[in-house]
Design an enzyme around this catalytic site. Structure first.
Site, PDB file in Angstrom:
ATOM      1  N   HIS A 103       0.837  -1.200   0.000  1.00  0.00           N
ATOM      2  CA  HIS A 103       0.000   0.000   0.000  1.00  0.00           C
ATOM      3  C   HIS A 103       0.880   1.262   0.000  1.00  0.00           C
ATOM      4  CE1 HIS A 103      -3.271   2.753   1.333  1.00  0.00           C
ATOM      5  NE2 HIS A 103      -2.292   3.298   2.049  1.00  0.00           N
ATOM      6  N   GLU A 104       1.904   1.259   0.829  1.00  0.00           N
ATOM      7  CA  GLU A 104       2.808   2.418   0.875  1.00  0.00           C
ATOM      8  C   GLU A 104       3.539   2.582  -0.458  1.00  0.00           C
ATOM      9  OE1 GLU A 104       2.447   4.569   3.082  1.00  0.00           O
ATOM     10  OE2 GLU A 104       1.235   3.305   4.383  1.00  0.00           O
ATOM     11  N   HIS A 107       1.479   4.467  -2.792  1.00  0.00           N
ATOM     12  CA  HIS A 107       1.580   5.937  -2.698  1.00  0.00           C
ATOM     13  C   HIS A 107       2.767   6.445  -3.518  1.00  0.00           C
ATOM     14  CE1 HIS A 107      -1.655   6.654   0.058  1.00  0.00           C
ATOM     15  NE2 HIS A 107      -1.138   5.927   1.028  1.00  0.00           N
TER      16      HIS A 107
HETATM   17 ZN   LIG Z   1      -2.058   5.209   2.688  1.00  0.00          ZN
END
Ligand SMILES: [Zn+2]
Length: 236
Positions: A103-104, A107
């Protein structure tokens, strides 16, 4: 007692509902993380290794990977071009940790692609900070000096609303990062077919905390509008 209704009138129930929703979301993410934090992924890679792999595949070899203390303190910092994984995530081989790390990385991929909501969110940071600092003093000044129906109160509520705006813009950013994560985990074969839905559950639970925070803000703004709306009509 002009500011008495700020605390104990009937509309306080909205604050309690907001707190309950946030509390539930936080408990849910923790229990989901714990559950899939015990399931080690079949590929045997650590979350850190998976994260590096996603960054490299996404041509983000220049993004540094660092550690950070704490639990679920994982984040990507665009200014510093660094992705930090927490102690609990970094060396874990669990589906939950891999989901969070991916998830990171999602980003970082958004940053690479100049993803609109991410840019808007960054632009809103100083505005939101100003709103958070100024909202209460201005609202308070409105109550004290304006007799509860002043222009200042509306400005105060508007400044509170900036936080909600920021939280609403955060939602697509978070959902999109999770979607990117799941997609790359799947296409790169970093998680198995059975593990993908588990990682999705963890990320959905995390996203729910952002929805809950926005909802709680919305309810507290509604409360201010109920108390002061229509030129202080609701005050008693
Ligand atoms: Zn996030």
């Amino acid at each position: 007692m002009p500011f008495f209704p700020l605390y104990w009138d009937n509309t306080f129930i909205l604050i309690i509902i907001g707190m309950a929703i946030s509390g539930f979301a936080s408990m849910y993410v923790q229990s989901t993380y714990r559950k899939f934090g015990e399931v080690n992924s079949k590929n045997g890679l650590t979350a850190s290794e998976v994260c590096r792999k996603i960054l490299d595949v996404g041509h983000l070899e220049d993004v540094r990977l660092e550690g950070i203390r704490g639990n679920l303190t994982d984040h990507y910092n665009a200014q510093e071009n660094v992705l930090r994984l927490s102690d609990t995530t970094r060396n874990s081989k669990s589906v939950a940790a891999i989901g969070v790390a991916a998830h990171e990385a999602g980003h970082a991929l958004q940053d690479r692609d100049d993803y609109g909501p991410l840019r808007l969110r960054a632009a809103l940071v100083p505005v939101t900070n100003f709103g958070q600092t100024a909202a209460f003093p201005i609202l308070f000044a409105g109550i004290i000096f304006g007799g509860g129906d002043s222009f200042l109160i509306n400005i105060g509520i508007l400044l509170f609303s900036l936080t909600l705006l920021f939280q609403l813009v955060t939602l697509p950013v978070e959902f999109n990062a999770s979607n990117r994560a799941i997609q790359v985990l799947e296409t790169q074969g970093l998680l198995s077919r059975e593990e993908i839905p588990q990682a999705r559950k963890v990320l959905n639970a995390a996203a729910l905390t952002y929805v809950a925070a926005a909802l709680a803000s919305f309810l507290s703004i509604m409360r201010l509008v109920l108390i002061f709306g229509g030129g202080g009509r609701g005050r008693n």
